[in-house]
Design an enzyme around this catalytic site. Structure first.
Site: not given
Ligand code: UT7
Length: 325
Positions: A252, A282, A115
């Protein structure tokens, strides 16, 4: 004292015709529009057709940038393509694009910093131009991330999209003072201790397969705001500018919440930040030139404006670059 700067002469972008909305994704994996919009800000992404490659997207973006620059392809003597999704393991996507553009002089090569790739490629081109080794460069960020996604993993497949953006850089003598146009300062960083947080689980040298993207999103998020804010501050310090002197921030596009966090930390007004992740998701190395092109087409960037680019990605790699339009 007069100095050589790499001045942006033209910008262009290209995205595949096919649009995939959050609703479309909800038919494939257990997700929904509310979750994706609330957690990321993404509403849709573009997906390459079966026969559309990274080089196709990159060449289309490059053609538009060349037309806007008024520079003939035969005057280009350097092509750098930032991509983590090359058409082939070799030759490089850059050489393929060079051929597609009918260019037979100079040199072309790929840069791999995921990225952060576009920032790495810009810095690389800037150094070639400042050293007098090249005079006019095409810097391209192009990706087909849809090809390396695990379409059963809802935590990653909703985040990424395909596309390409390109700029034409030209070495120009400038006065060497605060009126200078072109790239003013940049900082690149990397730290391999964080490889396991964001990687592709395949490759010719290990599994002999292409592999799929794997990410610990929560941990990447935790590092992003801190690392990106730090490298922006270092870049501004090197250039002798304060954050409130920047006309436009072109980050980005990974997550709207990351961008909000950086804006709060550096006290940047939201109207100075370009946001396109709602449209493109992204797109890795393509995201900054796609966003810069969008800002250009919206007439949000004018000659003399100070524009700051920043990114962080797998590796980790991260970096920032300050350019006067
Ligand atoms: O470009 C390279 C750099 N990359 C980045 O900068 C990405 C950085 N990270 C992020 O943008 C975020 O961490 C994400 C968008 C990937 C995830 O957001 P989050 O608020 O950190 O969510 P999480 O991974 O902590 O997941 C929260 C909940 C989980 O459920 P439980 O365990 O709380 O029941 C996941 O299973 O959301 C669930 N979940 C989803 N639910 C619906 C994860 N993906 C999805 C989804 N739809 N697509």
């Amino acid at each position: 004292m007069a100095t050589i700067r790499s001045v942006i002469r033209g910008i262009g972008a290209h995205v595949p015709a096919k649009v995939m909305t959050n609703e479309d994704l909800a038919k494939i994996v257990d997700t929904n529009d509310d979750w994706i919009v609330e957690r990321t800000g993404i509403r849709q992404r573009h997906i390459a057709a079966e026969d559309e490659t990274t080089a196709d997207l990159g060449a289309a973006a490059a053609r538009k940038a060349l037309v806007r620059s008024g520079i003939d392809p035969t005057e280009i003597d350097l092509i750098i393509v930032a991509t983590a999704t090359p058409d082939r393991t070799f030759p490089s996507t850059a050489v393929r694009i060079q051929h597609m553009l009918g260019i037979t002089r100079g040199c072309a090569f790929d840069v791999q910093a995921v990225c952060s790739g576009f920032i790495y490629a810009m810095v690389c081109a800037d150094n070639f131009l400042k050293a007098g080794q090249s005079r006019r460069a095409l810097v391209i960020g192009a990706e087909t991330f849809s090809r390396i996604l695990d379409w059963e993993d809802r935590s990653t497949c909703v985040l990424f999209g395909d596309g390409a953006g390109a700029v034409v850089l030209e070495a120009q003598p400038q006065l060497g003072d605060r009126s200078d146009r072109g790239i003013i300062a940049s900082r690149l960083r990397s730290d391999g201790r964080f490889e396991d947080l964001l990687y592709v689980d395949g490759g010719p040298g290990s599994t002999k397969t292409v592999g799929h993207l794997r990410m610990n999103g929560r941990e990447v998020f935790r590092h992003a705001v801190q690392k990106i804010s730090g490298v922006i501050e270092e870049t501004l310090l090197a250039a002798g500018y304060a954050a409130d002197e920047i006309n436009l921030f072109v980050p980005h596009q990974a997550n709207k919440r990351i961008l909000d966090g950086i804006a709060r930390k550096l006290d940047v007004p939201p109207d100075r930040i370009v946001i396109t992740l709602d449209k493109h998701g992204n797109t890795s190395a393509a995201s900054i030139p796609l966003a810069l092109n969008y800002a250009f087409e919206q007439r949000r960037v004018h000659e003399g404006d100070l524009v700051l680019l920043e990114a962080m990605g797998g590796g980790f790699t991260w970096g920032a670059l300050l350019v006067r339009w």
